[in-house]
Design an enzyme around this catalytic site. Structure first.
Site, PDB file in Angstrom:
ATOM      1  N   PHE A 106      -3.742   2.780   8.400  1.00  6.76           N
ATOM      2  CA  PHE A 106      -2.518   1.953   7.664  1.00  6.76           C
ATOM      3  C   PHE A 106      -1.874   3.136   6.808  1.00  6.76           C
ATOM      4  CE2 PHE A 106      -3.604   1.767   3.118  1.00  6.76           C
ATOM      5  CZ  PHE A 106      -4.873   2.355   2.992  1.00  6.76           C
ATOM      6  N   LYS A 107      -2.389   4.346   6.335  1.00  7.37           N
ATOM      7  CA  LYS A 107      -1.738   5.335   5.565  1.00  7.37           C
ATOM      8  C   LYS A 107      -0.405   5.767   6.334  1.00  7.37           C
ATOM      9  CE  LYS A 107      -5.511   6.861   3.014  1.00  7.37           C
ATOM     10  NZ  LYS A 107      -6.676   5.853   3.431  1.00  7.37           N
ATOM     11  N   ASP A 108      -0.117   5.499   7.437  1.00  2.00           N
ATOM     12  CA  ASP A 108       1.146   5.832   8.060  1.00  2.00           C
ATOM     13  C   ASP A 108       2.336   5.144   7.504  1.00  2.00           C
ATOM     14  OD1 ASP A 108       0.374   7.687  10.031  1.00  2.00           O
ATOM     15  OD2 ASP A 108      -0.352   6.049  11.444  1.00  2.00           O
TER      16      ASP A 108
END
Ligand SMILES: *Cc1c(COP(=O)(O)O)cnc(C)c1O
Length: 433
Positions: A106-108
């Site tokens: 999810f850090k994208d």
């Protein structure tokens, strides 16, 4: 839109200053002065909006004209350009897959949005901006791919030699262009110390424009609120209470959910799911906040002993334990239980969940015991292939590696070896930038 520091609520900076600086000088965290409410028309008709249109509406409302609408649209279209689909295990248990971006976590969302917005604020500046990032694995990959080919920006990633997985290392070392990887013969803490020393070095800062892509930059938090709306839209159920379950480490992801709620999304409750690093669940139960060194677990992206976004959570709840503990329930699980969670989800639903998502699943089951009617949306924060070995050990089947990660195995690693001394690192920076 203005922002204050959680340590000084009476002095304000602009959005661009908060984003380009990252951290206030007083060691607090930047927070928007207030959170405007989205219109009821928007909240009640989410299904008429695409994911990008939702992201645009949320950001436009929050930024209040600070960035012209056409520019803002471009920032969003260039960063929020992969989906966040829901997979329903049963009527009440829903998985929000946040791993469809380039680095499979999810850090994208945060890293890509921050990259676009930093490039935007940096335009017209003829002095190159150099971003330093220390990574223990996941953050570096998301940041590297987010900033790849960003105009006027160079990225230097420091990672501990031999302490990240082969594919994680390839995510950092095979991109080329404006991304350089420094392989430090030391630990993650040594990498972080080098970065801190660089920011404190007067001579270096007079020659190079340095900044960080730290996870506490407000530009990484804001885009993480978008997928709470997107998930709500897909469920399209305004009649039953909806609980979001968030596997948590530094508590940025859950803070973004609280922001979505503050802006008007009718989320009924949050569940903070943690591994043995249970500082926040312990606080939610007892009111006592006792940070301590982190413990290594299977869900290692959540191995945090002093969560950086806790200050923002306290700020959102007026520093009142009672308010926070009414809105958020906390649960923590051991590695043994996490394995059990992976196994249960696989056997009952034929769904392969990663160790972080499994902690979320267990937390939802625990909460459901006393709240049997609640519908839950569990954030699946990484693709299971990122934790291939632990997952395969449990389910006794092969986990497929998506093509975009698998192709990295054959790419050539390019890194620069460094020891943990500051001098050679500083000399290298001056020579290259
Ligand atoms: C970073 C990360 C987390 C923790 O998110 P926070 O915002 O730090 O709470 C959870 N799962 C995965 C896979 C991560 O990479």
């Amino acid at each position: 839109m203005r922002l204050y520091s959680t340590n000084n609520t009476s002095s304000f900076v602009s959005l661009s200053e908060a984003i380009m600086k990252g951290l206030p000088d007083d060691n607090g965290l930047f927070m928007p002065e207030y959170f405007p409410k989205l219109s009821e028309q928007f909240i009640n008709n989410l299904k008429d909006y695409t994911f990008q249109e939702i992201a645009f509406e949320v950001t436009r409302t929050l930024f209040q004209g600070f960035i012209p609408e056409n520019d803002l649209k471009k920032i969003i279209n260039d960063s929020i350009n992969f989906p966040a689909p829901i997979q329903s295990l049963d009527n009440q248990t829903h998985i929000l897959e946040l791993f469809h971006g380039p680095s499979l976590a999810f850090k994208d969302f945060g890293a890509r949005f921050m990259a676009q917005i930093m490039s935007y604020f940096n335009r017209g500046n003829n002095k190159e901006l150099v971003i330093l990032v220390a990574t223990s694995g996941d953050t570096g990959g998301a940041v590297a791919s987010g900033f790849l080919k960003a105009k006027g920006i160079k990225v230097v990633i420091l990672y501990p030699k031999g302490k990240v997985s082969m594919l994680q290392e390839k995510q950092l070392t095979t991109l080329g262009h404006n991304i350089s990887a420094l392989e430090v013969d030391g630990t993650f803490d040594d990498c972080q110390t080098l970065v801190k020393q660089a920011f404190l070095d007067k001579e270096l800062n007079s020659q190079i424009r340095l900044t960080s892509a730290n996870s506490i930059n407000i530009a990484r938090l804001i885009p993480q609120s978008f997928y709470y709306f997107e998930a709500f839209k897909q469920l399209n159920d305004y009649y039953n209470p909806i609980t979001f379950v968030v596997p948590s480490g530094n508590y940025g992801n859950i803070t973004a959910g609280l922001i979505a709620q503050k802006m008007g999304l009718p989320i009924s409750h949050f569940i903070a799911a943690s591994n043995a690093n249970d500082i926040v669940p312990h606080y939610l139960c007892t009111g006592n906040y006792n940070p301590r060194p982190s413990i290594r677990t299977l869900s290692n992206a959540m191995d945090v002993g002093n969560p950086s976004n806790f200050a923002r959570m306290q700020d959102l709840f007026g520093f009142t334990w009672n308010n926070m503990s009414k809105n958020i329930s906390g649960y923590s699980f051991t590695d043994q239980e996490t394995k059990r969670g992976i196994k249960d989800v696989f056997e009952q639903f034929n769904y392969v969940i990663d160790p972080h998502g499994a902690v979320g699943y267990l937390a939802f089951k625990a909460y459901q015991k006393n709240h049997p009617k609640t519908k839950g949306i569990i954030l699946e924060t990484a693709h299971p292939s990122k934790f291939k070995n632990s997952v395969e050990d449990v389910i006794k089947e092969k986990v497929n590696i998506p093509e975009r990660l698998a192709v990295l195995a054959n790419k050539k690693k390019e890194s620069i070896l460094m020891n943990t001394d500051f001098k050679p690192f500083k000399d290298w920076l001056i020579k290259n930038y």
